[in-house]
Motif scaffolding. Structure first.
Motif, short mmCIF file in Angstrom:
data_model
loop_
_atom_site.label_atom_id
_atom_site.label_comp_id
_atom_site.label_asym_id
_atom_site.label_seq_id
_atom_site.Cartn_x
_atom_site.Cartn_y
_atom_site.Cartn_z
N LEU A 15 0.82 -1.22 0.00
CA LEU A 15 0.00 0.00 0.00
C LEU A 15 0.86 1.27 0.00
O LEU A 15 0.52 2.24 -0.68
CB LEU A 15 -0.96 0.00 1.19
CG LEU A 15 -2.11 -1.00 1.10
CD1 LEU A 15 -2.89 -1.03 2.41
CD2 LEU A 15 -3.01 -0.68 -0.07
N ILE A 16 1.95 1.25 0.76
CA ILE A 16 2.86 2.41 0.75
C ILE A 16 3.43 2.61 -0.65
O ILE A 16 3.48 3.73 -1.16
CB ILE A 16 4.00 2.22 1.78
CG1 ILE A 16 3.44 2.34 3.20
CG2 ILE A 16 5.12 3.25 1.55
CD1 ILE A 16 4.41 1.93 4.28
N GLY A 17 3.85 1.52 -1.28
CA GLY A 17 4.38 1.62 -2.64
C GLY A 17 3.34 2.14 -3.63
O GLY A 17 3.63 2.99 -4.47
N LEU A 18 2.12 1.63 -3.52
CA LEU A 18 1.05 2.09 -4.41
C LEU A 18 0.72 3.57 -4.19
O LEU A 18 0.47 4.31 -5.14
CB LEU A 18 -0.20 1.23 -4.24
CG LEU A 18 -0.11 -0.20 -4.76
CD1 LEU A 18 -1.35 -1.00 -4.37
CD2 LEU A 18 0.10 -0.20 -6.27
N ALA A 19 0.73 3.99 -2.92
CA ALA A 19 0.47 5.41 -2.62
C ALA A 19 1.56 6.29 -3.22
O ALA A 19 1.28 7.34 -3.79
CB ALA A 19 0.37 5.62 -1.11
N ALA A 20 2.82 5.85 -3.09
CA ALA A 20 3.93 6.63 -3.65
C ALA A 20 3.83 6.69 -5.17
O ALA A 20 4.03 7.76 -5.77
CB ALA A 20 5.26 6.01 -3.21
N ILE A 21 3.51 5.56 -5.79
CA ILE A 21 3.36 5.54 -7.25
C ILE A 21 2.19 6.42 -7.69
O ILE A 21 2.31 7.20 -8.63
CB ILE A 21 3.16 4.09 -7.75
CG1 ILE A 21 4.45 3.30 -7.59
CG2 ILE A 21 2.70 4.06 -9.20
CD1 ILE A 21 4.29 1.80 -7.79
N GLY A 22 1.07 6.30 -6.98
CA GLY A 22 -0.10 7.11 -7.33
C GLY A 22 0.15 8.60 -7.22
O GLY A 22 -0.25 9.38 -8.09
N LEU A 23 0.82 8.99 -6.14
CA LEU A 23 1.11 10.42 -5.96
C LEU A 23 2.03 10.93 -7.07
O LEU A 23 1.84 12.03 -7.58
CB LEU A 23 1.72 10.66 -4.58
CG LEU A 23 1.84 12.09 -4.13
CD1 LEU A 23 0.48 12.79 -4.06
CD2 LEU A 23 2.53 12.18 -2.78
N GLY A 28 2.56 14.20 -9.75
CA GLY A 28 3.95 14.57 -10.02
C GLY A 28 4.74 14.90 -8.77
O GLY A 28 5.72 15.63 -8.84
N ARG A 29 4.32 14.36 -7.63
CA ARG A 29 4.95 14.67 -6.34
C ARG A 29 5.57 13.42 -5.73
O ARG A 29 5.12 12.31 -5.95
CB ARG A 29 3.94 15.23 -5.34
CG ARG A 29 3.21 16.45 -5.82
CD ARG A 29 4.17 17.60 -5.97
NE ARG A 29 3.44 18.79 -6.37
CZ ARG A 29 3.80 20.00 -6.05
NH1 ARG A 29 4.87 20.21 -5.33
NH2 ARG A 29 3.10 21.03 -6.47
N ILE A 30 6.60 13.64 -4.92
CA ILE A 30 7.26 12.56 -4.20
C ILE A 30 6.60 12.42 -2.83
O ILE A 30 6.36 13.41 -2.14
CB ILE A 30 8.76 12.85 -4.06
CG1 ILE A 30 9.40 12.85 -5.46
CG2 ILE A 30 9.44 11.84 -3.15
CD1 ILE A 30 10.84 13.29 -5.48
N ALA A 31 6.35 11.19 -2.41
CA ALA A 31 5.64 10.92 -1.15
C ALA A 31 6.59 10.93 0.05
O ALA A 31 6.66 9.98 0.80
CB ALA A 31 4.91 9.58 -1.23
N GLY A 32 7.30 12.01 0.22
CA GLY A 32 8.13 12.20 1.41
C GLY A 32 7.31 12.96 2.44
O GLY A 32 6.90 14.10 2.19
N ILE A 33 7.06 12.36 3.58
CA ILE A 33 6.15 12.95 4.55
C ILE A 33 6.65 14.29 5.07
O ILE A 33 5.87 15.23 5.22
CB ILE A 33 5.89 11.97 5.72
CG1 ILE A 33 5.37 10.64 5.18
CG2 ILE A 33 4.93 12.56 6.73
CD1 ILE A 33 4.16 10.75 4.28
N SER A 34 7.95 14.41 5.32
CA SER A 34 8.44 15.69 5.84
C SER A 34 8.23 16.81 4.83
O SER A 34 7.91 17.93 5.19
CB SER A 34 9.91 15.59 6.24
OG SER A 34 10.73 15.31 5.12
N GLY A 35 8.40 16.50 3.55
CA GLY A 35 8.16 17.51 2.52
C GLY A 35 6.70 17.85 2.38
O GLY A 35 6.32 19.00 2.15
N ILE A 36 5.84 16.83 2.53
CA ILE A 36 4.40 17.06 2.43
C ILE A 36 3.93 17.93 3.60
O ILE A 36 3.22 18.92 3.40
CB ILE A 36 3.63 15.72 2.39
CG1 ILE A 36 3.93 15.00 1.07
CG2 ILE A 36 2.13 15.93 2.57
CD1 ILE A 36 3.40 13.59 0.99
N VAL A 37 4.35 17.58 4.81
CA VAL A 37 3.97 18.37 5.98
C VAL A 37 4.58 19.76 5.92
O VAL A 37 3.90 20.76 6.16
CB VAL A 37 4.38 17.65 7.29
CG1 VAL A 37 4.17 18.55 8.50
CG2 VAL A 37 3.61 16.36 7.46
#
Length: 141
Positions: A15-23, A28-37
């Protein structure tokens, strides 16, 4: 530990991999939580919505898991609250020094073959192993 106890971890990783791929695919964004927050403040009307939705999904996930799958394993920490808080502060400092967090570098960066992310992840893991060794076996905490 039997193989059936690893299934939830495998499912979570998928699920983490799918979320990262989907994002990446759809936004066009990277699923890095610190960057998102970190990108939520200051509020930018055209860049805040997806970040808030992503974080709400992270918070709601355990509740959805419990509704659809069943019991959630209880997690107990055998350390003090001040030590946990210090760990959180150190993680925050580390994400600033490392230009990202473990999810951004480890999940997304390595999959993009980023040398910077591979190096950062190796440093994260080595530091974590050394910290556990020192706290558990040298300090006896």
């Amino acid at each position: 530990m039997d193989i059936s106890s690893l299934i939830p971890a495998l499912g979570g990783g998928i699920l983490i991999g799918l979320a990262a791929i989907g994002l990446m695919l759809f936004n066009g964004r990277i699923a890095g939580i610190s960057g998102i927050v970190g990108g939520i403040f200051p509020f930018k009307s055209n860049d805040t919505g997806w970040r808030v939705i992503f974080l709400v999904g992270l918070v709601l996930s355990p509740f959805l898991y419990r509704i659809f799958i069943g019991q959630i394993t209880e997690i107990n920490f055998d350390t003090s609250l001040p030590l946990l808080a210090l760990g959180g502060v150190l993680v925050g400092v580390g994400t600033q020094l490392g230009s990202g967090c473990t999810s951004g570098h480890g999940v997304c960066g390595i999959s993009r073959l980023s040398i910077r992310s591979i190096t950062a992840t190796l440093i994260f893991m080595a530091t974590a192993a050394l910290t556990v060794f020192l706290i558990r076996h040298v300090l006896g905490a």
